[in-house]
Design a protein around this motif. Structure first.
Motif, PDB file in Angstrom:
ATOM      1  N   SER A 167     -47.936 -11.820 -21.218  1.00  0.00           N
ATOM      2  CA  SER A 167     -47.261 -10.596 -20.816  1.00  0.00           C
ATOM      3  C   SER A 167     -46.738  -9.806 -22.001  1.00  0.00           C
ATOM      4  O   SER A 167     -46.389  -8.648 -21.855  1.00  0.00           O
ATOM      5  N   GLY A 168     -46.629 -10.417 -23.161  1.00  0.00           N
ATOM      6  CA  GLY A 168     -46.100  -9.725 -24.324  1.00  0.00           C
ATOM      7  C   GLY A 168     -44.599  -9.775 -24.420  1.00  0.00           C
ATOM      8  O   GLY A 168     -44.016  -9.302 -25.371  1.00  0.00           O
ATOM      9  N   VAL A 169     -43.930 -10.368 -23.420  1.00  0.00           N
ATOM     10  CA  VAL A 169     -42.487 -10.465 -23.416  1.00  0.00           C
ATOM     11  C   VAL A 169     -42.107 -11.792 -24.064  1.00  0.00           C
ATOM     12  O   VAL A 169     -42.627 -12.837 -23.708  1.00  0.00           O
ATOM     13  N   SER A 170     -41.224 -11.737 -25.021  1.00  0.00           N
ATOM     14  CA  SER A 170     -40.798 -12.983 -25.652  1.00  0.00           C
ATOM     15  C   SER A 170     -39.887 -13.738 -24.692  1.00  0.00           C
ATOM     16  O   SER A 170     -39.139 -13.147 -23.929  1.00  0.00           O
ATOM     17  N   THR A 171     -39.970 -15.052 -24.715  1.00  0.00           N
ATOM     18  CA  THR A 171     -39.137 -15.862 -23.845  1.00  0.00           C
ATOM     19  C   THR A 171     -37.911 -16.317 -24.609  1.00  0.00           C
ATOM     20  O   THR A 171     -37.932 -16.476 -25.818  1.00  0.00           O
ATOM     21  N   VAL A 172     -36.844 -16.535 -23.867  1.00  0.00           N
ATOM     22  CA  VAL A 172     -35.583 -16.969 -24.448  1.00  0.00           C
ATOM     23  C   VAL A 172     -35.060 -18.155 -23.655  1.00  0.00           C
ATOM     24  O   VAL A 172     -35.464 -18.400 -22.528  1.00  0.00           O
ATOM     25  N   ALA A 173     -34.147 -18.880 -24.250  1.00  0.00           N
ATOM     26  CA  ALA A 173     -33.506 -19.989 -23.553  1.00  0.00           C
ATOM     27  C   ALA A 173     -32.372 -19.446 -22.692  1.00  0.00           C
ATOM     28  O   ALA A 173     -31.595 -18.601 -23.123  1.00  0.00           O
ATOM     29  N   ASN A 174     -32.303 -19.925 -21.469  1.00  0.00           N
ATOM     30  CA  ASN A 174     -31.229 -19.534 -20.572  1.00  0.00           C
ATOM     31  C   ASN A 174     -29.980 -20.297 -20.979  1.00  0.00           C
ATOM     32  O   ASN A 174     -29.965 -21.530 -20.983  1.00  0.00           O
ATOM     33  N   SER A 175     -28.926 -19.591 -21.322  1.00  0.00           N
ATOM     34  CA  SER A 175     -27.716 -20.232 -21.833  1.00  0.00           C
ATOM     35  C   SER A 175     -27.024 -21.080 -20.769  1.00  0.00           C
ATOM     36  O   SER A 175     -26.419 -22.106 -21.092  1.00  0.00           O
TER      37      SER A 175
END
Length: 114
Positions: free
Chosen positions: A36-44
């Motif tokens: 998708s081109g969206v970078s993933t992040v960790a859910n805090s």
């Protein structure tokens, strides 16, 4: 310098870089790839539920177990709303399991005292 507009976050930038400095999307990706081109992040919240679940397990924490369950549930709800954004879905599940174990262990601990 070339002025570029990110197709994901709409950041306007004058840069020679190939990736958006805000979200990491490639300026040259035509969208034909499966990502998708969206970078993933960790859910805090998922990370916090995991840490609190481990602490509650070590300390036999009834309260910490309940907090871990609540945080895990909130994280799972956020992950269902935006499934491609977060990369630590397992942390929420482990936080939930540890929170349940914390409650059970805490109940046994309190039962042994009284």
């Amino acid at each position: 310098m070339v002025k570029r507009v990110c197709r994901i976050c709409s950041l306007v930038s004058e840069t020679e870089k190939q990736f958006c400095v805000e979200c990491g999307t490639s300026f040259f990706d035509d969208g034909s790839q499966s990502t998708s081109g969206v970078s993933t992040v960790a859910n805090s919240k998922a990370t916090a539920s995991l840490v609190i679940g481990v602490l509650g397990f070590v300390l036999f924490g009834l309260v910490l177990g309940a907090i871990a369950i609540v945080l895990s549930s909130m994280a799972k709800r956020e992950m269902r709303q935006e499934p491609s954004r977060y990369n630590n879905k397992g942390a929420a599940t482990v936080g939930l399991v540890l929170g349940i174990v914390d409650l059970i262990a805490g109940a046994f601990f309190v039962g042994a005292i009284f």
